[in-house]
Design an enzyme around this catalytic site. Structure first.
Site, mmCIF file in Angstrom:
data_model
loop_
_atom_site.group_PDB
_atom_site.id
_atom_site.type_symbol
_atom_site.label_atom_id
_atom_site.label_comp_id
_atom_site.label_asym_id
_atom_site.label_seq_id
_atom_site.Cartn_x
_atom_site.Cartn_y
_atom_site.Cartn_z
ATOM 1 N N GLN A 170 0.933 -1.075 0.070
ATOM 2 C CA GLN A 170 -0.085 -0.146 0.184
ATOM 3 C C GLN A 170 0.866 1.019 0.004
ATOM 4 O OE1 GLN A 170 -3.224 0.864 -0.430
ATOM 5 N NE2 GLN A 170 -2.672 2.874 -0.253
ATOM 6 N N GLY A 221 -10.654 0.780 2.045
ATOM 7 C CA GLY A 221 -11.674 0.050 1.403
ATOM 8 C C GLY A 221 -11.082 -0.618 -0.040
ATOM 9 N N GLY A 222 -10.373 0.421 -0.687
ATOM 10 C CA GLY A 222 -10.202 0.054 -1.841
ATOM 11 C C GLY A 222 -8.700 1.028 -2.277
ATOM 12 N N MET A 223 -7.951 0.517 -3.258
ATOM 13 C CA MET A 223 -7.034 1.383 -3.669
ATOM 14 C C MET A 223 -6.813 1.272 -5.046
ATOM 15 S SD MET A 223 -4.254 3.302 -2.992
ATOM 16 C CE MET A 223 -3.589 4.326 -4.429
ATOM 17 N N GLU A 253 -13.066 3.402 -7.172
ATOM 18 C CA GLU A 253 -11.895 3.087 -7.558
ATOM 19 C C GLU A 253 -11.659 3.144 -9.150
ATOM 20 O OE1 GLU A 253 -9.924 3.274 -5.230
ATOM 21 O OE2 GLU A 253 -11.651 2.817 -3.466
ATOM 22 N N TYR A 308 -12.741 14.260 0.389
ATOM 23 C CA TYR A 308 -13.697 13.464 -0.546
ATOM 24 C C TYR A 308 -15.019 14.097 -0.482
ATOM 25 C CZ TYR A 308 -10.790 9.393 0.206
ATOM 26 O OH TYR A 308 -9.837 8.483 0.424
#
Ligand SMILES: [Zn+2]
Length: 612
Positions: free
Chosen positions: A129, A279-281, A307, A394
C-alpha cells in the site's frame, strides 16, 4: 534550491526519472526484498542528486555500463519522521545509474502475512500500500505525485505462489542466470528449482504511490471483457467476489460516458486478506479491495465505482502534492455517485450523499481544533498525510463540484469534465491550475460561487447541499426521534438495506441510552451484521453509551479486520471512554497489532498518543 512537495526530498532542479527497471527477489522467511533498480533520467545530471527512501539498506550505486562506483550517502542520522531518509548520489553527467538495496521487514508499504493470517492458511502473502508516501520504503524514488514514472519489474518469487501488479503482465517463466547480475554479490538462490519469475511493464507514466504488487497463492475468475477478479486460490471468497462484481463492465461503460475512453486497458480487481487498511486502492489496471466490501447484495459495487472513477481522476489527472488531495478524491467521489446513480438508481446515490454529508460533518468536528484540515487546499508542511486523512477532501470536494454542477446545469458540467480530463491527463496539477481552467471555461463562475471560500476557507460553506430527498430526510428524522425514546417500528425498516441502517445509526442522537441500543440489536441483529458498515456503526454507538454487552463483539471485530475506516472509530470511541475502556483498547491492540498493515498500526498508535 526548492523541494517540489512537503512530503518529499525531491529537488525541483533535479531531472525527473524517465524509467526504472526493477529486479526484486522476495525472501519470505526474512520478510525482505533484495533488489536492483536501473534508473534512466530525463536529462543527464552532475552534482548531488536526491532520492526519497525509508528503512532501506543501500548496498551499491554503480554506473550501469562501466560498473564504476557512484559516491552516495544515506543520511540516517538526520532521518525525518515523516519524509524518511534522504539518499544523495553524486553524479557526473550521468543519465542513468544502478542501485542495489534491500527493504526492511518494517517497510511501511509492505505487509508480510504468515500462512495463518491468510484465508487459506497454507501459504504466505505479501502486498503493498504505497499511498500516501510509502513507495520509498520499497525502492528509492522521487516519491511525490508531482513526478510520474514508467517502470518494468522482474519479480523472483517461490514457484508455488504467483504475483500480480498494477502493470501489464508480460510472462511467467523459470529464472535465468542473466536476470540479475547486479544482485550476484548477495548470494541469492535466484535460479533455484523452487523459484519462478514474473515479469511486468508499466508503459504509462504514473505517480509512485500507484506502484503496487501482491504475491500469494492467487486464483482468478473472469467477470467481464476487461475484468478478472483475483483472490486467494480456492477460497470461497473468489466465487462471492465474482458474483458481487459481475456488474463491473456496465460501470466502466458509465465511467466512459462521463469522462471519455478508459485508458488503462485492463480493469482487474484483487480482493486482499482482511488486514488491507483501506476500502479500496485505485492501483491502475489492478484495483486492490478489502474483503469487507463483499456483502452479498451488490452494494460492494460502490467501492468499485469509486476506484474505477480514479482511473480518470487521480490516476490520469493527479494532485501535485497531498495538499491538493481533494483534486483526486473530490472528483472521484462525485464520479462514483454519478456511476452509482446510473447503475443502481437515484435512491442509492442519494443515500450515499447523505452518508457522506454526515461523515463530512463528523470530520469537520474532529478537526475543530485544527481547522487547517477542514480546507480543501491546505498546508501539510511537517504533517504526516496519514494522520490527517479524513472525509474532507472526499466530501467537501464532492460538495464543491456538486455546487458547480447545480450552478451551470448537469450537461454543461459534464462537458466541462470531459474537457478537463482531456486537457490534463497524465499530468499532476494543483488547485490553482484547476480554478484557472474552471474560470476560463465557465466565464463568470467566480461571480456566482465564492471559489476562494470553497477552496481556502475552513468548515462547510453555507451554499453546500444537504440532501432533501424523502428517503434521506425520513431516516434522519426517525433517528432524531430516538431522543424521545421512539425506536423504529418493524414496518418502517422492513425494506432497509445496509445503507439505510448506516444512515440511521450515524444520525442517532448522542443522548441515546444503553437500553435503546440493546433493544435495537435484539430486534435487528446489528452487532452481528455481515455488513461491516452497519456492524461498526452500531458497535461505535454501543461503546459511546458504555454498553458493555458488545465489547466481546468489538474485540472480535478489531481482531478480524484491519480496514482503517473501522479501526479509527472503534479505537477512538474506546480511548475517549473511561479507564477500563482505555485498558481494553490497549490490550486488544497489543494482541492484534501484527494483523494490521504498518500504516494502520501507526494510525492506531497516533489515536492512542493523542488521547492517552
Ligand atoms: Zn479514492
Amino acid at each position: 534550491m526548492a523541494t517540489v512537495d512537503p512530503h518529499s526530498f525531491t529537488e525541483s532542479t533535479h531531472p525527473a526519472t524517465a524509467h526504472i527497471a526493477l529486479t526484486l527477489y522476495f525472501d519470505f522467511p526474512s520478510s525482505t526484498i533484495h533488489a536492483a533498480a536501473l534508473f534512466t533520467l530525463q536529462t543527464p545530471h552532475s552534482g548531488p542528486f536526491f532520492l526519497d527512501t525509508r528503512s532501506l539498506t543501500i548496498h551499491s550505486a554503480l554506473h550501469p555500463d562501466t560498473a564504476t562506483a557512484i559516491p552516495f550517502s544515506l543520511s540516517t542520522a538526520t532521518s525525518d519522521p515523516i519524509k524518511g531518509t534522504l539518499l544523495t548520489l553524486t553524479l557526473s553527467n550521468h543519465s542513468s545509474f544502478l542501485l542495489t538495496f534491500s527493504t526492511s521487514p518494517s517497510s511501511s508499504a509492505l505487509q508480510w502475512l504468515l500462512p495463518p493470517q491468510t484465508f487459506n492458511k497454507t501459504h504466505p502473502f505479501v502486498y503493498t500500500q504505497c499511498q500516501a508516501i510509502h513507495a520509498r520504503s520499497i525502492f528509492p524514488s522521487h516519491d511525490t505525485p508531482a513526478r510520474r514514472i514508467r517502470y518494468s519489474a522482474i519479480l523472483n518469487i517461490p514457484s508455488d505462489l504467483s504475483a500480480v501488479m498494477a502493470a501489464s503482465h508480460v510472462t511467467r517463466r523459470p529464472p535465468r542466470d542473466d536476470d540479475a547480475p547486479a544482485l550476484a554479490s548477495l548470494n541469492l538462490n535466484w535460479c533455484s528449482q523452487d523459484r519462478v519469475v514474473e515479469e511486468f511493464v508499466m508503459d504509462q507514466p504514473v505517480p509512485p504511490y500507484l506502484f503496487a504488487f501482491a504475491v500469494g497463492q492467487l486464483g482468478n475468475r473472469e467477470v467481464g471483457p476487461r475484468t478478472r477478479v483475483y483472490s486467494e486460490e480456492g477460497s470461497a471468497l473468489l466465487d462471492s467476489a465474482a458474483k458481487e462484481f459481475e456488474g463491473t463492465e456496465e460501470m466502466i461503460r458509465e465511467g466512459e460516458k462521463l469522462f471519455g475512453e478508459y485508458d488503462w486497458e485492463r480493469f482487474d480487481l484483487l480482493v486482499l486478506p482482511p488486514s488491507f487498511p483501506y476500502g479500496g486502492m485505485e492501483n491502475p489496471k489492478m484495483v486492490f479491495l478489502t474483503p469487507t466490501v463483499i456483502k452479498g447484495d451488490g452494494s460492494g459495487a460502490q467501492v468499485v465505482a469509486h476506484e474505477l472513477a480514479h482511473s480518470w481522476t487521480g490516476n490520469l489527472i493527479t494532485n501535485k502534492t497531498n495538499e491538493h488531495f481533494w483534486l483526486n478524491e473530490g472528483f472521484t467521489t462525485y464520479a462514483e455517485r454519478r456511476i452509482v446513480e446510473a447503475v443502481q438508481g437515484e435512491k442509492r446515490a442519494t443515500l450515499n450523499v447523505g452518508i457522506g454529508w454526515r461523515g463530512l460533518n463528523e470530520d469537520i468536528e474532529r478537526f475543530k481544533d485544527n481547522l487547517e484540515f477542514t480546507k480543501l487546499k491546505n498546508n501539510q508542511q511537517g504533517i504526516d498525510p496519514d494522520d490527517v486523512y479524513s472525509q474532507v477532501p472526499y466530501e467537501k470536494g464532492f460538495q464543491f463540484l456538486l455546487r458547480i454542477e447545480r450552478q451551470v446545469g448537469r450537461s454543461a458540467f459534464d462537458e466541462f469534465l470531459k474537457k478537463y480530463i482531456a486537457k490534463f491527463k497524465f499530468q499532476s496539477i494543483d488547485t490553482d491550475t484547476f480554478l484557472y481552467f474552471l474560470k476560463e471555461n465557465i466565464p463568470g463562475i467566480e461571480n456566482q460561487i465564492d471559489l476562494v471560500l470553497w477552496t481556502e476557507g475552513t468548515g462547510i460553506p453555507p451554499d453546500a447541499y444537504e440532501p432533501e430527498s424523502g428517503v434521506y430526510t425520513s431516516i434522519v428524522s426517525l433517528a432524531n426521534e430516538a431522543a424521545n425514546g421512539r425506536m423504529p417500528r418493524e414496518e418502517e425498516v422492513a425494506d432497509w438495506h445496509g445503507q439505510e441502517w448506516e444512515l440511521y445509526l450515524d444520525n442517532l442522537p448522542k443522548s441515546i441510552e444503553s437500553s435503546q441500543i440493546v433493544s435495537l440489536d435484539s430486534r435487528h441483529k446489528l452487532a452481528e451484521s455481515k455488513d461491516y458498515e452497519v456492524k461498526v456503526s452500531f458497535l461505535q454507538r454501543a461503546i459511546l453509551c458504555g454498553c458493555k454487552d458488545y465489547y466481546e463483539e468489538v474485540e472480535k471485530t478489531l481482531k478480524t479486520v484491519g480496514r482503517m475506516k473501522y479501526l479509527r472509530p472503534l479505537y477512538t470511541a474506546l480511548v475517549k471512554g473511561n479507564e477500563e475502556d482505555k485498558v481494553f483498547a490497549k490490550r486488544v491492540f497489543s494482541e492484534s497489532r501484527e494483523c494490521y498493515h504498518p500504516i494502520a498500526q501507526s494510525v492506531v498508535e497516533s489515536i492512542f498518543s493523542k488521547h492517552m
